[in-house]
Motif scaffolding. Structure first.
Motif: not given
Length: 512
Positions: A460-466, A469-473, A499-509
């Motif tokens: 299961q998902a780990q909690p994201l901290t305020s 910064q995290y990244t996702w694709y 298969i194909s993929a996206s770029e890696e983007w960042a976000f901040t909680v």
């Protein structure tokens, strides 16, 4: 035009961006095809695939598998009126050719040229060629005159023999590579790193000693073998020449190897974007890799192999098939891999899995594999066959939200654009060290909320901290057979995957 940076190592592999960069090369370039017809004339057919030197990663990928074709190139049988144009997958065909020996010239406006010396055409037979053409950079090459190249070896070899090569060009020689049969790795290379190369080169071929674990088979087993040399000048014009040699070493009495069992094959069509993903190519591929299904795509020690291609021009994708089999008898020295009845590889007995990439690996075109074992008594029976059909390439994934660099909640909703032909999507969220925080899968939806239990793969998902910064694709996938509703990602293996993929983007909680 800038020259790509190549580093020759003992294994003829070339490290770059954490991946191994294979020396520029040619795979099975001159394997004579089964011919046949009532006509006393012969046929020359083949594929021309591109080498993209725009980035080190592209250089590697266009040699890693069945890479994009060169469309619209002119193929001329020198001294005749035989001319053909390459198709969208780089294929060409020259027919009704009088028996004899010819040179072949390949040209495309703005591209470096290719010349193949000494192509032998036999009556009622088809000669198959698999060739490489370097894609131009920002500017066209200053000249398009191919280098000259020669290769010599005794026509029959017992024990060891010296292979002599010469390569010359007014602009200088950038690199030389030597290939055997349809093995997908050069057995020897010179240059490709900016060093000065002598015009005359020699390599000693040991036909007795079995190949070591860090190299592909060198063809010691008795029978006919094709040696092919490729020379690349400093303007990236290429030249090829091939000779046929017969190995004839004494045989020994004893039992032949038994047939290998449990032959598996997974056909992979991979968009270039897949190789830029920050983890070993997403949960689905990582799971299959853990079962030795995709060992060729292991980032920590990738076994890049040279191949030729039947993928469409401009597709930005490669096709490669990972083969594996079981064998319990101790009396086997190596294996021979057959595709559509033709031997394409000589594999040491401790090499697994084994990757195939060739002009036969083209979307929608079925191929058949078998494997046999051999020892000094000869070759044993072949395994049961396995048939696979490559899937069409998928284009890359375009991310939508959260926008790169934006703040979001601790349970963000991720969205991306639909990819035509994709059956499902895998998403991964990571911390700054690229440790996985959560992995999920959607059946076809292009939006998913972080931690959604209905879409979670594994833990299961780990909690994201305020304030962190995290990244996702996102990775798009299509498979044959279809991805099950509740797959076991650690054990499920499709026959074919695209298969194909996206770029890696960042976000901040943001603050909660």
């Amino acid at each position: 035009m800038n020259s790509p940076s190549f580093i020759v190592t003992k294994r003829i592999a070339f490290p770059c961006l954490g991946l191994l960069l294979i020396v520029l090369g040619l795979s099975g370039c001159f394997g004579g095809g089964g011919g046949g017809g009532a006509s006393p004339k012969g046929t020359v057919t083949g594929y021309v695939s591109e080498v993209d030197t725009s980035t080190p990663l592209r250089i590697e990928l266009t040699f890693m598998g069945s890479s994009p074709g060169v469309a619209g190139a002119t193929v001329t049988l020198v001294g005749t009126n035989k001319v053909a144009q390459t198709t969208n997958v780089g294929k060409f065909n020259l027919s009704n050719i009088s028996p004899g020996t010819y040179d072949l010239a390949i040209q495309k406006i703005g591209w470096p040229s290719v010349k193949v010396y000494g192509v032998t055409v036999e009556a009622s037979k088809t000669k198959e060629l698999a060739l490489r053409m370097v894609k131009p950079g920002q500017t066209a090459p200053p000249e398009t005159i191919a280098p000259t190249v020669s290769i010599n070896c005794p026509s029959t070899v017992s024990g060891s023999a010296d292979i002599s090569i010469t390569a010359n060009d007014a602009s200088g020689i950038f690199g030389v590579a030597l290939f055997m049969d349809e093995n997908q790795e050069p057995i020897q290379g010179w240059g490709f790193d900016g060093s000065t190369i002598a015009s005359s080169l020699t390599w000693t071929w040991d036909t007795i000693t079995p190949p070591n674990p860090d190299s592909y088979g060198i063809g010691w087993h008795n029978g006919e073998h094709t040696l092919t040399v490729m020379a690349l000048d400093n303007n990236h014009n290429a030249a090829f020449r091939s000779i046929t040699v017969n190995v004839n070493n004494p045989t020994e009495g004893g039992d032949l190897p038994t047939a290998p069992t449990n032959l598996t094959a997974m056909m992979v069509t991979a968009h270039y974007s897949v190789f830029s993903t920050p983890t070993p190519f997403g949960p689905m591929v990582r799971g299959m890799k853990s079962q030795k299904r995709l060992g060729i795509f292991d980032v920590s020690g990738i076994k890049s192999r040279i191949g030729t291609k039947g993928t469409p021009a401009g597709s930005d994708s490669i096709i490669i098939c990972s083969l594996d089999w079981n064998y319990g008898s101790p009396n086997v020295l190596g294996f021979k891999v057959y595709r559509d009845g033709v031997c394409i590889g000589d594999v040491p007995n401790n090499r697994s899995p084994w990757p195939d990439s060739s002009p036969k690996l083209s979307p929608g075109q079925k191929v058949e594999y078998k494997v046999s074992g051999y020892n000094r008594s000869g070759e044993g029976p072949k395994s049961a066959s396995v048939q696979r059909t490559p899937l069409s390439p998928l284009r890359g994934v375009a991310l939508v939200s959260p926008a790169d660099g934006n703040s979001t909640s601790s349970t963000p909703t991720f969205s991306w654009g639909s990819v035509p032909g994709a059956e499902g999507y895998l998403i991964e969220v990571m911390d700054a060290a690229h440790n996985s925080m959560w992995a999920g899968y959607t059946r076809g939806e292009t939006s998913v909320t972080y931690g959604d239990s209905n879409h979670t793969i594994g833990s299961q998902a780990q909690p994201l901290t305020s304030g962190v910064q995290y990244t996702w694709y996102v990775m798009a996938a299509a498979t044959t057979p279809d991805i099950p509703d509740n797959p076991n990602w650690d054990t499920w293996q499709p026959d074919a995957v695209s298969i194909s993929a996206s770029e890696e983007w960042a976000f901040t909680v943001g603050p909660q």
